[in-house]
Design a protein around this motif. Structure first.
Motif, mmCIF file in Angstrom:
data_model
loop_
_atom_site.group_PDB
_atom_site.id
_atom_site.type_symbol
_atom_site.label_atom_id
_atom_site.label_comp_id
_atom_site.label_asym_id
_atom_site.label_seq_id
_atom_site.Cartn_x
_atom_site.Cartn_y
_atom_site.Cartn_z
ATOM 1 N N LEU A 102 0.835 -1.207 0.000
ATOM 2 C CA LEU A 102 0.000 0.000 0.000
ATOM 3 C C LEU A 102 0.869 1.257 0.000
ATOM 4 O O LEU A 102 0.571 2.230 -0.701
ATOM 5 C CB LEU A 102 -0.921 -0.002 1.218
ATOM 6 C CG LEU A 102 -2.069 -1.009 1.205
ATOM 7 C CD1 LEU A 102 -2.820 -0.966 2.547
ATOM 8 C CD2 LEU A 102 -3.025 -0.725 0.061
ATOM 9 N N ILE A 103 1.947 1.249 0.783
ATOM 10 C CA ILE A 103 2.850 2.400 0.823
ATOM 11 C C ILE A 103 3.491 2.620 -0.545
ATOM 12 O O ILE A 103 3.570 3.750 -1.050
ATOM 13 C CB ILE A 103 3.928 2.202 1.902
ATOM 14 C CG1 ILE A 103 3.288 2.201 3.298
ATOM 15 C CG2 ILE A 103 4.999 3.285 1.820
ATOM 16 C CD1 ILE A 103 4.246 1.848 4.407
ATOM 17 N N LEU A 104 3.927 1.530 -1.179
ATOM 18 C CA LEU A 104 4.546 1.646 -2.504
ATOM 19 C C LEU A 104 3.551 2.194 -3.528
ATOM 20 O O LEU A 104 3.894 3.040 -4.357
ATOM 21 C CB LEU A 104 5.065 0.285 -2.958
ATOM 22 C CG LEU A 104 6.189 -0.354 -2.128
ATOM 23 C CD1 LEU A 104 6.612 -1.681 -2.749
ATOM 24 C CD2 LEU A 104 7.380 0.570 -1.997
ATOM 25 N N ALA A 105 2.306 1.709 -3.441
ATOM 26 C CA ALA A 105 1.285 2.173 -4.386
ATOM 27 C C ALA A 105 0.949 3.642 -4.160
ATOM 28 O O ALA A 105 0.758 4.402 -5.124
ATOM 29 C CB ALA A 105 0.026 1.310 -4.259
ATOM 30 N N GLN A 106 0.879 4.062 -2.906
ATOM 31 C CA GLN A 106 0.558 5.456 -2.592
ATOM 32 C C GLN A 106 1.643 6.415 -3.045
ATOM 33 O O GLN A 106 1.388 7.603 -3.255
ATOM 34 C CB GLN A 106 0.325 5.612 -1.080
ATOM 35 C CG GLN A 106 -0.964 5.007 -0.577
ATOM 36 C CD GLN A 106 -2.197 5.684 -1.140
ATOM 37 O OE1 GLN A 106 -2.236 6.897 -1.272
ATOM 38 N NE2 GLN A 106 -3.204 4.902 -1.488
ATOM 39 N N GLN A 107 2.859 5.920 -3.231
ATOM 40 C CA GLN A 107 3.967 6.779 -3.639
ATOM 41 C C GLN A 107 3.921 7.126 -5.121
ATOM 42 O O GLN A 107 4.585 8.060 -5.577
ATOM 43 C CB GLN A 107 5.298 6.100 -3.298
ATOM 44 C CG GLN A 107 6.548 6.894 -3.611
ATOM 45 C CD GLN A 107 6.663 8.182 -2.830
ATOM 46 O OE1 GLN A 107 5.932 8.401 -1.867
ATOM 47 N NE2 GLN A 107 7.591 9.050 -3.218
ATOM 48 N N GLU A 108 3.139 6.387 -5.902
ATOM 49 C CA GLU A 108 3.013 6.672 -7.333
ATOM 50 C C GLU A 108 2.575 8.131 -7.562
ATOM 51 O O GLU A 108 1.786 8.669 -6.789
ATOM 52 C CB GLU A 108 1.981 5.723 -7.963
ATOM 53 C CG GLU A 108 2.419 4.279 -8.068
ATOM 54 C CD GLU A 108 3.362 4.042 -9.243
ATOM 55 O OE1 GLU A 108 3.592 4.984 -10.034
ATOM 56 O OE2 GLU A 108 3.857 2.918 -9.376
ATOM 57 N N PRO A 109 3.072 8.780 -8.627
ATOM 58 C CA PRO A 109 3.938 8.253 -9.696
ATOM 59 C C PRO A 109 5.432 8.407 -9.409
ATOM 60 O O PRO A 109 6.233 8.506 -10.340
ATOM 61 C CB PRO A 109 3.528 9.120 -10.887
ATOM 62 C CG PRO A 109 3.252 10.461 -10.263
ATOM 63 C CD PRO A 109 2.644 10.168 -8.924
ATOM 64 N N TYR A 110 5.795 8.461 -8.132
ATOM 65 C CA TYR A 110 7.198 8.643 -7.768
ATOM 66 C C TYR A 110 7.773 7.330 -7.230
ATOM 67 O O TYR A 110 7.055 6.509 -6.649
ATOM 68 C CB TYR A 110 7.337 9.763 -6.743
ATOM 69 C CG TYR A 110 6.638 11.029 -7.157
ATOM 70 C CD1 TYR A 110 6.879 11.592 -8.411
ATOM 71 C CD2 TYR A 110 5.716 11.650 -6.327
ATOM 72 C CE1 TYR A 110 6.225 12.740 -8.827
ATOM 73 C CE2 TYR A 110 5.052 12.799 -6.726
ATOM 74 C CZ TYR A 110 5.310 13.336 -7.983
ATOM 75 O OH TYR A 110 4.648 14.474 -8.391
#
Length: 274
Positions: A102-110
């Motif tokens: 979830l953390i990785l997905a929330q960081q999109e588009p970075y």
């Protein structure tokens, strides 16, 4: 025939002495905080006494030892380890792994990625892979280890504009890792490996006594122009698993409008293709 020396784990007394010195505690300080006599602590450090698990727990808590070191101390005293160390893919860590996703997905588009204590990249979001493809012109990295990616001249290193400053930052973190866990051979091995690459700077050599900038900006050259990021690190709070305590999530944020625009464009192009 040359026989490689067998690595012997340090004795309990040596471990306690090393951690006490690292935390700058006198025997009296540690004994008082751990609720034991100075004589008993002295006997533990010289190997003349075997403390209970409870006493070792008080010593470890006072010295703020990481979980891996606490397990090593228990083993040295003849006890079973207290904290499990699981593979990152283990079913017992499913919920934690989902939280990281979830953390990785929330960081999109970075970009964002997950590292273990050996600096191996365990997970990465789509943005990290898109930016890497842009910077490497579609080439695959030679290493799954972030340190080797940064220091190897045949890998990611040539696209880092301010490589000496970035290299020094990574060396600083590696030396801090060694200082924080003096009995752990892994960071020392990693330091020896990357020291074999050419032109590795000495820690602190670039500043000549000047204070560094509050946050280091990582600058990359690419066919879309220069990209600039700064990073934050996320860790688990109060873990009871060795793997979780040593895990960290590195998130990259754009340091200028151009970098933000390129990241957004790469995301849109990927959506259009799919």
């Amino acid at each position: 025939m040359i026989v490689a020396p067998v690595h012997q784990p340090p004795a309990l007394g040596q471990l306690v002495r090393e951690w006490r010195a690292l935390r700058k505690h006198s025997q009296l300080d540690l004994a008082l905080a751990a609720e034991m006599s100075t004589r008993h602590l002295s006997c533990i450090e010289t190997g003349k006494a075997r403390p209970s698990r409870e006493a070792l727990g008080r010593i470890a808590a006072t010295l703020d030892m990481p979980l891996r070191a606490r397990n090593a101390m228990l083993l040295a005293a003849g006890y079973a380890p207290e904290y499990p160390e699981r593979e990152w893919a283990a079913p017992a860590l499913d919920r934690m792994r989902h939280a990281v996703e979830l953390i990785l997905a929330q960081q999109e588009p970075y970009p964002a990625f997950v590292l273990d204590r050996q600096w191996n990249v365990l997970m990465a979001n789509g943005a990290a892979m898109r930016v890497n493809r842009l910077l490497m012109d579609g080439r695959e990295s030679r290493h799954a280890n972030l340190l080797h990616q940064v220091f190897d001249p045949l890998d990611f290193r040539p696209v880092i504009v301010n490589w000496p400053a970035v290299a020094e930052k990574f060396l600083h973190h590696l030396h801090a890792q060694i200082a924080a866990a003096p009995t752990d051979p892994v960071p020392r091995r990693l330091l020896a490996e990357i020291a074999r690459y050419p032109d590795v700077p000495a820690p602190g050599a670039l500043h000549d006594g000047e204070l560094p900038a509050p946050v280091l900006t990582l600058e990359f050259r690419s066919r879309a122009g220069e990209l600039r990021f700064f990073e934050t690190i996320t860790t688990f709070s109060m873990p009871h698993d060795v793997t979780l305590q040593e895990l960290r999530i590195e998130s990259a944020f754009p340091a200028d409008a151009h970098t933000a625009a390129v990241c957004a464009r790469l995301a849109r192009e990927e959506i259009a293709v799919t």
